[in-house]
Design a protein around this motif. Structure first.
Motif, short mmCIF file in Angstrom:
data_model
loop_
_atom_site.label_atom_id
_atom_site.label_comp_id
_atom_site.label_asym_id
_atom_site.label_seq_id
_atom_site.Cartn_x
_atom_site.Cartn_y
_atom_site.Cartn_z
N PRO A 99 40.04 43.44 49.45
CA PRO A 99 40.32 44.70 50.09
C PRO A 99 39.21 45.74 49.85
CG PRO A 99 42.02 43.92 48.82
CD PRO A 99 41.07 43.05 48.50
N THR A 100 39.36 46.57 50.85
CA THR A 100 38.36 47.82 50.62
C THR A 100 38.47 48.74 49.59
OG1 THR A 100 39.44 48.97 52.38
CG2 THR A 100 37.61 47.70 53.00
N GLN A 101 39.79 49.14 49.37
CA GLN A 101 40.04 49.93 48.41
C GLN A 101 40.62 49.45 46.86
OE1 GLN A 101 43.61 52.52 49.58
NE2 GLN A 101 42.72 54.24 48.28
N ILE A 102 39.53 49.49 46.07
CA ILE A 102 39.96 48.99 44.77
C ILE A 102 39.68 49.87 43.80
CG2 ILE A 102 39.19 47.31 43.03
CD1 ILE A 102 38.46 45.49 45.18
N THR A 103 40.63 50.16 42.83
CA THR A 103 40.46 51.31 41.96
C THR A 103 39.52 50.95 40.67
OG1 THR A 103 42.48 50.45 40.68
CG2 THR A 103 42.71 52.17 42.23
N ARG A 104 39.35 49.95 40.00
CA ARG A 104 38.48 49.72 39.11
C ARG A 104 37.48 48.46 39.36
NH1 ARG A 104 40.09 50.68 33.61
NH2 ARG A 104 37.96 50.02 33.57
N GLU A 105 36.86 48.79 40.29
CA GLU A 105 35.76 47.98 40.81
C GLU A 105 34.80 47.03 39.58
OE1 GLU A 105 32.50 46.75 44.26
OE2 GLU A 105 33.71 48.39 44.41
N ASP A 106 34.47 48.26 38.68
CA ASP A 106 33.82 48.00 37.62
C ASP A 106 34.23 46.72 36.94
OD1 ASP A 106 35.42 49.61 36.90
OD2 ASP A 106 34.25 50.29 35.06
N LEU A 107 35.83 46.80 36.56
CA LEU A 107 36.18 45.85 35.88
C LEU A 107 36.35 44.43 36.38
CD1 LEU A 107 37.92 45.14 33.18
CD2 LEU A 107 40.14 46.25 34.46
N ILE A 108 36.83 44.67 37.79
CA ILE A 108 36.92 43.30 38.55
C ILE A 108 35.73 42.55 38.74
CG2 ILE A 108 37.58 42.36 40.70
CD1 ILE A 108 39.51 44.83 41.03
#
Length: 55
Positions: free
Chosen positions: A24-33
């Motif tokens: 999905p385009t909206q991810i809150t913690r992209e660095d963690l994922i």
């Protein structure tokens, strides 16, 4: 002329940039994922090589 093949860095099955397009385009913690994805992907790479070289 031969078709250019895809170049991936060593130790990577599916790069993060390629996987990110599927999420999905909206991810809150992209660095963690991203960190978790890269660690799991590296484990998959090692497992594949282990199976190929051990048997």
């Amino acid at each position: 002329m031969a078709e250019k093949t895809r170049q991936r860095p060593p130790g990577v099955c599916i790069p993060w940039e390629e996987k990110r397009k599927e999420l999905p385009t909206q991810i809150t913690r992209e660095d963690l994922i991203k960190a978790i994805w890269e660690k799991n992907d590296a484990l998959a790479y090692v497992y594949i090589w282990h199976c190929l070289l051990s048997f």
